[in-house]
Write an enzyme that holds these catalytic residues in place. Sequence first.
Site, short mmCIF file in Angstrom:
data_model
loop_
_atom_site.label_atom_id
_atom_site.label_comp_id
_atom_site.label_asym_id
_atom_site.label_seq_id
_atom_site.Cartn_x
_atom_site.Cartn_y
_atom_site.Cartn_z
CG MET A 154 38.06 24.45 59.89
SD MET A 154 37.94 24.68 61.57
CE MET A 154 36.56 23.60 61.88
CE LYS A 155 43.55 27.18 53.74
NZ LYS A 155 44.25 26.29 53.06
N GLY A 156 40.77 30.21 57.15
CA GLY A 156 40.42 31.64 57.15
C GLY A 156 41.37 32.22 56.08
#
Length: 285
Positions: free
Chosen positions: A134-136
């Site tokens: 998600m946070k990449g």
Amino acid sequence: MSGQAKVPNLKKLRPYGDIMDDGTVQVCFTLPVEPSPEAREAAVLTAQRMGLEQIKVATMEKAADGFSLFVIYGNLKGSVDFTEIRVLKVEAQKRSRDEIDELIKTKIGRKLVVLGACTGYDAHTVGIDAIMNMKGFAGDYGLERYQWLDARNLGAQVLNEELLKLAIQEKADAILVSKVVTQHNIHIKDFKDLVERAEKQGLRNQIIFIAGGPRVTHPLAMECGFDAGFGVGTKPSDVASYIVDEYLRRNSEPGEKKEAKPKKSGKAKPTKKKSVSKSKKKGKR
Ligand code: B12
């Protein structure tokens, strides 16, 4: 920087230091000897062997017992013809997350299933996490954040056979493989093994195969039978842009199949060892 802006000579491109075409470079290396005048001279001779002129030893420091670290400036004689350089690179239009989601929604109409794993005995998860989570990475959200990608991170030490079993089971559209350890060319062996297995099972053309890692280049990935390769500094949106472009490319060409199915009829049994990281499986197809 000098005041005069001079146009570089692309036929004879040289490093830039202070004046255009001066060929100035900085190199850093360690010699396994204590700092001394002799060690300094050895460093100068080493720099000469590299093809440097006007050598200046900027730093000679003890790195550890019996080791000296050097920082050296010098001018490189050689040049490269920039106009002759041709690089095999990933062909994809760079798009934002919103654009990619919109494209999948309107042109494909279902979520693309993407499985990511670090394979073999390689335990380095940070690279594949950077792409998937998600946070990449570097301010760029990971594939799990895309509304129209069903991205599942399988983590590290996933065996090729398990990965393919899951790909069949989940009808994967793309497989993302990370390899960080390259000792004894294990990354190449494992990449090739995956592709060979996929070919045997009739999966090779059904799935987009993407390789990644700090020592991976696009040409290397192609040599190993993958569709694309990504190296240092890759952002998730680079990969998502490629996946959607490649999917649309394949599916607009006649004769390409769309589903990941085993060559022979029977469905693969669900693998017990690895489970997908997204708890909720979303309806697709
Ligand atoms: C953290 C780390 C570890 C951690 C890993 C923890 C974890 N959960 O990942 C631990 C301590 C477990 C570890 C263990 C080992 N490590 Co280690 N490790 C590192 C270290 C310091 C950082 C790697 C990292 O996280 N990079 C950050 C990520 C974000 O970068 P990245 O992987 O390049 O990923 C980017 C791109 O490459 C790309 N990418 C990566 N994968 C993929 C996949 C796809 C599909 C795509 C599209 C893109 C992509 O996108 C990412 C973002 O841009 C490196 C040294 C270094 N400074 O790089 C050594 C390093 C990788 N390790 C090394 C070694 C040798 C080992 C061990 C063998 C040591 C030992 N003798 O036990 C073991 C191996 C264990 C195993 N079975 O794999 C060597 C590898 C040498 C080589 N080339 O073979 C390195 C280079 C250190 C060194 N200089 O010797 N390590």
